[in-house]
Scaffold this motif. Structure first.
Motif, PDB file in Angstrom:
ATOM      1  N   LYS A 155       0.877  -1.168   0.000  1.00 47.09           N
ATOM      2  CA  LYS A 155       0.000   0.000   0.000  1.00 47.09           C
ATOM      3  C   LYS A 155       0.911   1.212   0.000  1.00 47.09           C
ATOM      4  O   LYS A 155       1.648   1.447   0.958  1.00 47.09           O
ATOM      5  CB  LYS A 155      -0.901   0.010   1.235  1.00 47.09           C
ATOM      6  CG  LYS A 155      -1.897  -1.132   1.286  1.00 47.09           C
ATOM      7  CD  LYS A 155      -2.757  -1.034   2.530  1.00 47.09           C
ATOM      8  CE  LYS A 155      -3.753  -2.178   2.581  1.00 47.09           C
ATOM      9  NZ  LYS A 155      -4.597  -2.130   3.808  1.00 47.09           N
ATOM     10  N   LEU A 156       0.871   1.964  -1.111  1.00 56.67           N
ATOM     11  CA  LEU A 156       1.832   3.041  -1.294  1.00 56.67           C
ATOM     12  C   LEU A 156       1.189   4.407  -1.108  1.00 56.67           C
ATOM     13  O   LEU A 156       0.019   4.613  -1.402  1.00 56.67           O
ATOM     14  CB  LEU A 156       2.424   2.980  -2.707  1.00 56.67           C
ATOM     15  CG  LEU A 156       3.129   1.684  -3.116  1.00 56.67           C
ATOM     16  CD1 LEU A 156       3.573   1.777  -4.561  1.00 56.67           C
ATOM     17  CD2 LEU A 156       4.320   1.424  -2.211  1.00 56.67           C
ATOM     18  N   HIS A 157       2.003   5.359  -0.616  1.00 53.45           N
ATOM     19  CA  HIS A 157       1.654   6.765  -0.691  1.00 53.45           C
ATOM     20  C   HIS A 157       2.903   7.518  -1.100  1.00 53.45           C
ATOM     21  O   HIS A 157       4.030   7.128  -0.776  1.00 53.45           O
ATOM     22  CB  HIS A 157       1.075   7.292   0.636  1.00 53.45           C
ATOM     23  CG  HIS A 157       1.951   7.072   1.824  1.00 53.45           C
ATOM     24  ND1 HIS A 157       3.042   7.870   2.119  1.00 53.45           N
ATOM     25  CD2 HIS A 157       1.911   6.139   2.818  1.00 53.45           C
ATOM     26  CE1 HIS A 157       3.614   7.448   3.233  1.00 53.45           C
ATOM     27  NE2 HIS A 157       2.961   6.396   3.674  1.00 53.45           N
ATOM     28  N   GLU A 158       2.716   8.596  -1.854  1.00 51.82           N
ATOM     29  CA  GLU A 158       3.856   9.298  -2.433  1.00 51.82           C
ATOM     30  C   GLU A 158       4.585  10.126  -1.394  1.00 51.82           C
ATOM     31  O   GLU A 158       3.983  10.803  -0.576  1.00 51.82           O
ATOM     32  CB  GLU A 158       3.390  10.190  -3.582  1.00 51.82           C
ATOM     33  CG  GLU A 158       4.506  10.619  -4.492  1.00 51.82           C
ATOM     34  CD  GLU A 158       4.020  11.168  -5.822  1.00 51.82           C
ATOM     35  OE1 GLU A 158       4.829  11.792  -6.499  1.00 51.82           O
ATOM     36  OE2 GLU A 158       2.838  10.963  -6.148  1.00 51.82           O
ATOM     37  N   GLU A 159       5.929  10.006  -1.430  1.00 50.65           N
ATOM     38  CA  GLU A 159       6.809  10.824  -0.592  1.00 50.65           C
ATOM     39  C   GLU A 159       7.615  11.729  -1.517  1.00 50.65           C
ATOM     40  O   GLU A 159       7.522  11.634  -2.731  1.00 50.65           O
ATOM     41  CB  GLU A 159       7.774   9.920   0.208  1.00 50.65           C
ATOM     42  CG  GLU A 159       7.106   8.868   1.059  1.00 50.65           C
ATOM     43  CD  GLU A 159       6.708   9.396   2.426  1.00 50.65           C
ATOM     44  OE1 GLU A 159       7.056  10.556   2.731  1.00 50.65           O
ATOM     45  OE2 GLU A 159       6.052   8.653   3.167  1.00 50.65           O
ATOM     46  N   ALA A 160       8.423  12.605  -0.948  1.00 50.35           N
ATOM     47  CA  ALA A 160       9.287  13.446  -1.763  1.00 50.35           C
ATOM     48  C   ALA A 160      10.276  12.569  -2.522  1.00 50.35           C
ATOM     49  O   ALA A 160      11.098  11.895  -1.913  1.00 50.35           O
ATOM     50  CB  ALA A 160      10.024  14.447  -0.891  1.00 50.35           C
ATOM     51  N   CYS A 161      10.182  12.575  -3.841  1.00 52.84           N
ATOM     52  CA  CYS A 161      11.093  11.838  -4.733  1.00 52.84           C
ATOM     53  C   CYS A 161      11.037  10.321  -4.565  1.00 52.84           C
ATOM     54  O   CYS A 161      11.930   9.611  -5.030  1.00 52.84           O
ATOM     55  CB  CYS A 161      12.539  12.303  -4.521  1.00 52.84           C
ATOM     56  SG  CYS A 161      12.771  14.051  -4.839  1.00 52.84           S
ATOM     57  N   SER A 162      10.041   9.788  -3.879  1.00 53.53           N
ATOM     58  CA  SER A 162       9.997   8.342  -3.680  1.00 53.53           C
ATOM     59  C   SER A 162       8.597   7.953  -3.229  1.00 53.53           C
ATOM     60  O   SER A 162       7.654   8.717  -3.344  1.00 53.53           O
ATOM     61  CB  SER A 162      11.039   7.927  -2.639  1.00 53.53           C
ATOM     62  OG  SER A 162      11.114   6.525  -2.569  1.00 53.53           O
ATOM     63  N   PHE A 163       8.470   6.720  -2.713  1.00 49.80           N
ATOM     64  CA  PHE A 163       7.202   6.223  -2.208  1.00 49.80           C
ATOM     65  C   PHE A 163       7.402   5.620  -0.824  1.00 49.80           C
ATOM     66  O   PHE A 163       8.458   5.091  -0.508  1.00 49.80           O
ATOM     67  CB  PHE A 163       6.620   5.161  -3.144  1.00 49.80           C
ATOM     68  CG  PHE A 163       6.171   5.702  -4.467  1.00 49.80           C
ATOM     69  CD1 PHE A 163       4.900   6.220  -4.619  1.00 49.80           C
ATOM     70  CD2 PHE A 163       7.038   5.721  -5.543  1.00 49.80           C
ATOM     71  CE1 PHE A 163       4.489   6.731  -5.848  1.00 49.80           C
ATOM     72  CE2 PHE A 163       6.639   6.232  -6.765  1.00 49.80           C
ATOM     73  CZ  PHE A 163       5.346   6.740  -6.919  1.00 49.80           C
ATOM     74  N   GLY A 164       6.381   5.720  -0.010  1.00 52.02           N
ATOM     75  CA  GLY A 164       6.381   5.083   1.293  1.00 52.02           C
ATOM     76  C   GLY A 164       5.088   4.315   1.459  1.00 52.02           C
ATOM     77  O   GLY A 164       4.270   4.247   0.559  1.00 52.02           O
ATOM     78  N   GLY A 165       4.889   3.759   2.650  1.00 50.80           N
ATOM     79  CA  GLY A 165       3.667   3.014   2.900  1.00 50.80           C
ATOM     80  C   GLY A 165       3.931   1.772   3.717  1.00 50.80           C
ATOM     81  O   GLY A 165       4.698   1.812   4.682  1.00 50.80           O
TER      82      GLY A 165
END
Length: 200
Positions: A155-165
């Motif tokens: 399950k992803l959410h957008e981070e600065a220059c990348s993805f987290g989750g």
């Protein structure tokens, strides 16, 4: 480590180390790199001989400076790493799926990381019983053939220059955090391009 390798270390303890001649690419393939290859910064020839690949994998280890090597009899052949010391594959197993390194070591994951290039890294414990009595936490690049599988677990959410989750592995929810690729070596204490001049 193979018994014949251990015997040769005792018999010839002072054989000079070798640098630059063997590499691990981002697909988990071992590559031979002759002088021409090294001088021209080429990737090298993939080793396809099954027995040789297995021999390298069984005798792959890390020194106290974070330099990975293949113990070839009495000689220590240091490995040039394309990206990380381990490449992870999601492999079918009796319990559904397991994570294995290019050396077929099981990985017990604790988290994952994503970088600015869309790479996914598995963070966890790799069982290196053939080299050390202790398991060690390390990082493994997830093979690009398994990115679609991983995306189904995440399950992803957008981070600065990348993805987290987060992602689900064997019923457990594990974190997925962003990282810059240039931070990997320092954070996980490995040397991508070992040389004789590495400081202790």
């Amino acid at each position: 480590m193979d018994e014949q390798v251990l015997r040769s270390l005792i018999k010839w303890p002072n054989v000079p180390d070798c640098f630059g001649w063997l590499a691990l690419d981002r697909r988990g393939q071992w590559r031979m790199r002759d002088e021409f290859t090294q001088q021209n910064k080429l990737p090298g020839q993939v080793i396809t001989h099954t027995a040789l690949n297995e021999f390298i994998s069984r005798n792959y280890a890390c020194d106290t400076l974070g330099r990975y090597f293949f113990q070839n009899g009495p000689q220590r052949v240091f490995i040039t790493l394309d990206i990380t010391p381990w490449i992870a594959r999601i492999t079918p197993s009796e319990n559904g799926s397991e994570l294995l390194t290019q050396c077929k070591n099981p990985i017990k994951p604790s988290s994952a990381l994503s970088d600015e290039n869309g790479n996914i890294y598995i963070v966890g414990i790799v069982n290196q019983v053939q080299f050390s009595k202790e398991d060690s936490q390390t990082v493994a690049l997830l093979h690009d053939h398994d990115l679609d599988h991983f995306s189904q677990l995440a399950k992803l959410h957008e981070e600065a220059c990348s993805f987290g989750g987060s992602w689900i592995w064997q019923g457990k929810q594990l974190p997925l955090d962003p990282i810059l690729s240039e931070e990997l070596a320092a954070r996980f204490n490995f040397v991508a391009k070992p040389s004789e001049k590495v400081s202790s």
